[in-house]
Design an enzyme around this catalytic site. Sequence first.
Site, mmCIF file in Angstrom:
data_model
loop_
_atom_site.group_PDB
_atom_site.id
_atom_site.type_symbol
_atom_site.label_atom_id
_atom_site.label_comp_id
_atom_site.label_asym_id
_atom_site.label_seq_id
_atom_site.Cartn_x
_atom_site.Cartn_y
_atom_site.Cartn_z
ATOM 1 N N ARG A 13 0.790 -1.240 0.000
ATOM 2 C CA ARG A 13 0.000 0.000 0.000
ATOM 3 C C ARG A 13 0.822 1.291 0.000
ATOM 4 O O ARG A 13 0.248 2.371 -0.030
ATOM 5 C CB ARG A 13 -0.994 0.040 1.168
ATOM 6 N N ASP A 14 2.138 1.196 0.032
ATOM 7 C CA ASP A 14 2.943 2.426 -0.026
ATOM 8 C C ASP A 14 4.240 2.177 -0.780
ATOM 9 O O ASP A 14 5.333 2.501 -0.316
ATOM 10 C CB ASP A 14 3.222 2.941 1.382
#
Length: 220
Positions: free
Chosen positions: A25-26
């Site tokens: 997610r990042d």
Amino acid sequence: MNLIKGIANALSYLHHDCRPPMIHRDVSSKNILLNSELEASLSDFGTARLLELDSSNQTIVAGTYGYIAPELAYTMVVTEKVDVYSFGIVVLETLFGKHPGEFLSSLSPESAKQTKLKDLLDARLVPPVNRLVARDVVLAVTLAMACLDPNPKSRPTMQQVVLQFIFPTRNSTIPLHAITVDQLMPPRFSAQYVARTLPVQIMGEGEGRKVARLQSFQAV
């Protein structure tokens, strides 16, 4: 190119070899670490999430501005394809020497036909003269553009990306200096749609810091 392949291997491991699958997610350039041997590692798993198959997987938006998949702005549903989108951004950033936001936001069918790949590559690096390296650069940009498809379902999986690097199915006969951007885009890919959706970004915050060693991927 080894850095790009290493990140692909790491994400493929998280998505396809972990049970349940893990979504980072990042994925962004600030979360990629290099050791003394220039081997890459993904870091900062503070926003990572396990993908539950029996869950809607709805969540708040997390990540780094400029790398977040546009669909998260209106669906709030996390899938492995959000990492795939971020990977596409990182690939272009690595090869171009800067974030590709300006390039993508100005992309149109006309500019794609007129823009040469060689003019986008990082000018600080010597242009690849080795045929295999040049092939890998073209393949990497081609895969990156596929990863940025506005339709998440049309993006490749990270496992497919890794397999493409291992067993390339596309070998361009066009010299690197003559290749234009439109020749690297999937047939159904809309440059105008990408330019419209790119600004839809939401700033997210990560917390904690963990480092995952890149896992090697072996095709069976």
